[in-house]
Design a protein around this motif. Sequence first.
Motif, PDB file in Angstrom:
ATOM      1  N   SER A 386      56.897  45.138  18.985  1.00  0.00           N
ATOM      2  CA  SER A 386      56.193  46.280  19.368  1.00  0.00           C
ATOM      3  C   SER A 386      56.758  47.398  18.598  1.00  0.00           C
ATOM      4  CB  SER A 386      56.254  46.710  20.798  1.00  0.00           C
ATOM      5  OG  SER A 386      57.482  46.896  21.369  1.00  0.00           O
ATOM      6  N   ASP A 387      56.156  48.704  18.498  1.00  0.00           N
ATOM      7  CA  ASP A 387      56.135  49.785  17.785  1.00  0.00           C
ATOM      8  C   ASP A 387      57.609  50.307  17.985  1.00  0.00           C
ATOM      9  OD1 ASP A 387      56.136  51.628  16.063  1.00  0.00           O
ATOM     10  OD2 ASP A 387      54.364  52.759  16.777  1.00  0.00           O
ATOM     11  N   PHE A 388      58.561  50.306  16.974  1.00  0.00           N
ATOM     12  CA  PHE A 388      59.951  50.855  17.291  1.00  0.00           C
ATOM     13  C   PHE A 388      59.690  52.160  16.644  1.00  0.00           C
ATOM     14  CE2 PHE A 388      64.647  49.998  17.596  1.00  0.00           C
ATOM     15  CZ  PHE A 388      64.489  48.852  18.062  1.00  0.00           C
ATOM     16  N   ARG A 389      58.705  53.025  16.427  1.00  0.00           N
ATOM     17  CA  ARG A 389      58.892  54.296  15.993  1.00  0.00           C
ATOM     18  C   ARG A 389      58.601  55.248  17.099  1.00  0.00           C
ATOM     19  NH1 ARG A 389      54.189  53.133  11.285  1.00  0.00           N
ATOM     20  NH2 ARG A 389      53.552  51.891  13.250  1.00  0.00           N
ATOM     21  N   ASP A 390      58.250  54.869  18.248  1.00  0.00           N
ATOM     22  CA  ASP A 390      58.345  55.852  19.174  1.00  0.00           C
ATOM     23  C   ASP A 390      59.328  56.166  19.857  1.00  0.00           C
ATOM     24  OD1 ASP A 390      57.370  57.467  21.508  1.00  0.00           O
ATOM     25  OD2 ASP A 390      56.295  55.660  22.404  1.00  0.00           O
TER      26      ASP A 390
END
Length: 418
Positions: A386-390
């Motif tokens: 999943s998105d690690f940028r959050d």
Amino acid sequence: MKTRMYFLFGYLMTALLLLSSYPLQAQEEGNYFIVSGTVKDKQTKKKLEYVNISVPGTNVGTITNSDGEFTIKVQDSLQAKVVEISHIGYYNYRIALTGNDMVDENVMLTQNANVLEEVVVRAHDPRMLVEEAMNRIGKNYSEKPTLLTGFYRETAQKGKRYINISEAIIDVYKTPYDEDASRDRVQIFKGRALLSQKASDTLIVKLLGGPNLSLYVDIVKNPDILLDKTTLGYFSFRMEESVVMDNRPQYVISFQPQAILPYALHYGKLYIDKESLAFTRAEFNLNMEDRDKATGAILKKKPAGLRFRPVEVSFLVTYKQVNGKSYLNYIRNEVRFKCDWKRRLFSTNYAMVSEMVVTDSKDQAVNAIPYKMSFKSSQSLSDKVSDFRDENFWGSYNIIEPTESLEKAANKLRKQQE
């Protein structure tokens, strides 16, 4: 095409199931404040890793990372007055809370070498002490079903470079400790992962077991690992110098294999609370004297032509006493090995680390996790990305603070995916 390599540590491969409608436990959402800092030895100034950070009278907690750093989120609704820091061999330390964020706290722990002489009295029969502690498991650990909330992280390194980082908030359902672990389950609440995209990483190392570590390496609940009375004769026991942990004196008993079996055994130390005879800590390693047996214990699958050499397999398991009962608190597993292809001169070092800290728990109105919602042996955490940028991915959940090197590695892996 990349080649995949799988590992099994005596327990089953698991996977991240993000799409679930089962009502998972969650820590209370709402207003909270943050306490962060670094824990060091007062005399040597050495940073201390795996130090317990908790809110007394609650099940809320976390642990310091390998840089001695911690961050704990404290819900306003707890009306907590202090955060307590405890570590093996040290006096407990308390931070008075203000109700507002407190960052960069510098915590200096003082060593505690004051061990009661009575601890030494029973040193002549350490195996009997272990058996007495085993007999008290039903009394010392929860007699109710328990639902633990935990933070889980696994990393894989090729040399010094991270090639896989996976993290998750998990729920761990445990039946009473006087029952076996056959109905214990793990379910993922939320998770994320980063995997190296470099073309040179032709070998993908995948950890089998993942968050199920909290089931299979709970030595008190799963005696097949160490505490099976029928196999105690395979080991020799010796009393070591006692220590104090959480302001309570502890017996320390080392054990070594003394039998030759078709499979590798472990060696290490058991820590037993002097007053309650509860197991409080276990440190153990897989015996590497027979490399073939050690390989058979951890390696499930590898590509043809690849040579695999295990170097170290170690475990750390700790328990924490809350209101007179001991609960699983922290588990860490490190696997180090070398790989090389035939007709190549040099091997490559790999290291895999998986750890889980319990950040909250409850034993009231607990529902079992259905089997269909739990991890399956054919899946792995890193299979779901999943998105690690959050930056606010974890919200109010407590985690193990990432080290500076891990944060840098995550940034590099994120850039590969952009």
